[in-house]
Write a protein that holds these residues in place. Structure first.
Motif, PDB file in Angstrom:
ATOM      1  N   ASN A  63       0.843  -1.196   0.000  1.00  0.00           N
ATOM      2  CA  ASN A  63       0.000   0.000   0.000  1.00  0.00           C
ATOM      3  C   ASN A  63       0.878   1.247   0.000  1.00  0.00           C
ATOM      4  OD1 ASN A  63      -2.552  -1.424   0.347  1.00  0.00           O
ATOM      5  ND2 ASN A  63      -1.812  -1.883   2.409  1.00  0.00           N
ATOM      6  N   VAL A  64       0.448   2.254  -0.709  1.00  0.00           N
ATOM      7  CA  VAL A  64       1.130   3.545  -0.726  1.00  0.00           C
ATOM      8  C   VAL A  64       0.118   4.590  -0.275  1.00  0.00           C
ATOM      9  CG1 VAL A  64       2.362   5.245  -2.107  1.00  0.00           C
ATOM     10  CG2 VAL A  64       2.647   2.804  -2.591  1.00  0.00           C
ATOM     11  N   ILE A  65       0.397   5.205   0.864  1.00  0.00           N
ATOM     12  CA  ILE A  65      -0.553   6.164   1.451  1.00  0.00           C
ATOM     13  C   ILE A  65       0.121   7.515   1.554  1.00  0.00           C
ATOM     14  CG2 ILE A  65      -2.055   6.683   3.415  1.00  0.00           C
ATOM     15  CD1 ILE A  65      -0.667   3.220   3.258  1.00  0.00           C
ATOM     16  N   TRP A  66      -0.466   8.518   0.965  1.00  0.00           N
ATOM     17  CA  TRP A  66       0.036   9.877   1.105  1.00  0.00           C
ATOM     18  C   TRP A  66      -1.004  10.700   1.835  1.00  0.00           C
ATOM     19  CZ3 TRP A  66      -1.716   7.553  -3.249  1.00  0.00           C
ATOM     20  CH2 TRP A  66      -2.779   8.155  -3.927  1.00  0.00           C
ATOM     21  N   GLU A  67      -0.627  11.908   2.197  1.00  0.00           N
ATOM     22  CA  GLU A  67      -1.484  12.820   2.962  1.00  0.00           C
ATOM     23  C   GLU A  67      -1.477  12.399   4.435  1.00  0.00           C
ATOM     24  OE1 GLU A  67      -4.016  15.189   4.803  1.00  0.00           O
ATOM     25  OE2 GLU A  67      -4.652  13.104   4.646  1.00  0.00           O
TER      26      GLU A  67
END
Length: 231
Positions: A63-67
């Motif tokens: 998973n790639v989570i930004w913010e």
């Protein structure tokens, strides 16, 4: 479960990076970190590799989570033992409310008082126009109100906004740093809260690393914002 990777910016300046780094560290989550120095010569190339062109970014189990808030919510769900939200429903709702308020508001403080851990600018960062000064003052008073109400209503079991450290404290930690840099005077309840945040071993570790950095981001220096020559 794989070891998470948190991609961050400069520790002296990157307020949004501080928030998840602090929450994961205080929560006892074992993670790797990768720093992407902001606005260096290769920034355009590095920025293109980030999902939204900004830091922080969390990579975990594919998973790639930004913010920042999304990262913090993911962390709270993925590592429940970190107890990043208050267990009480009412306290948890208030913690989410003030965290979102921090996320969306206080633009006058954020614009006039950039986070700069290694600097000391007592009395500055208050705005150059009457309107700006009034906006900064309103932000400060609202932050003081939020901190005081949370401490008095929910903080009896510890030194933080909801007693134990939570995401709400991670969200406001850069404000604590800003108010320290610019010597903002607050009521005793809020000053004690600031002292508790600054005394966190994780906050000390981050701040020491920030002070050791040599990068300079001109637009995050109050001398640039206020149009004054450096001392």
């Amino acid at each position: 479960m794989s070891k998470p990777l948190l991609i961050i910016g400069n520790k002296n300046y990157s307020s949004w990076s501080l928030r998840p780094w602090l929450a994961l560290t205080v929560g006892g989550v074992d993670f790797d970190e990768k720093m992407v120095p902001l606005f260096e010569d290769d920034w355009a190339e590095r920025k293109a590799e980030l999902p939204s062109g900004t830091v922080p970014v969390l990579e975990h189990d594919g998973n790639v989570i930004w913010e920042t808030l999304a990262i913090l919510e993911y962390a709270a769900e993925t590592w429940p033992d970190a107890r990043l939200w208050p267990s009480d429903k009412a306290a948890r709702a208030r913690a989410r409310a003030v965290s979102n308020e921090m996320h969306a508001n206080f633009t006058a403080v954020r614009g006039n008082m950039p986070m700069n851990i290694r600097a000391s600018h007592p009395g500055r960062g208050r705005g150059l126009t009457t309107d700006a000064q009034a906006a900064v003052k309103r932000d400060i008073r609202r932050i003081e109100q939020v901190w005081t109400e949370c401490r008095e209503t929910y903080g009896a079991d510890g030194d933080f906004l909801f007693g134990a450290f939570s995401i709400a404290d991670a969200m406001f930690a850069p404000v604590v740093s800003r108010f320290t840099t610019y010597a903002v005077e607050l009521n005793p309840t809020c000053q004690a809260y600031m002292d508790a945040v600054q005394a966190l071993p994780a906050m000390i570790e981050w701040s020491d690393a920030g002070r050791a950095e040599t990068w300079v981001i001109a637009e995050d220096e109050v001398d640039t914002i206020e149009g004054k020559p450096k001392d």
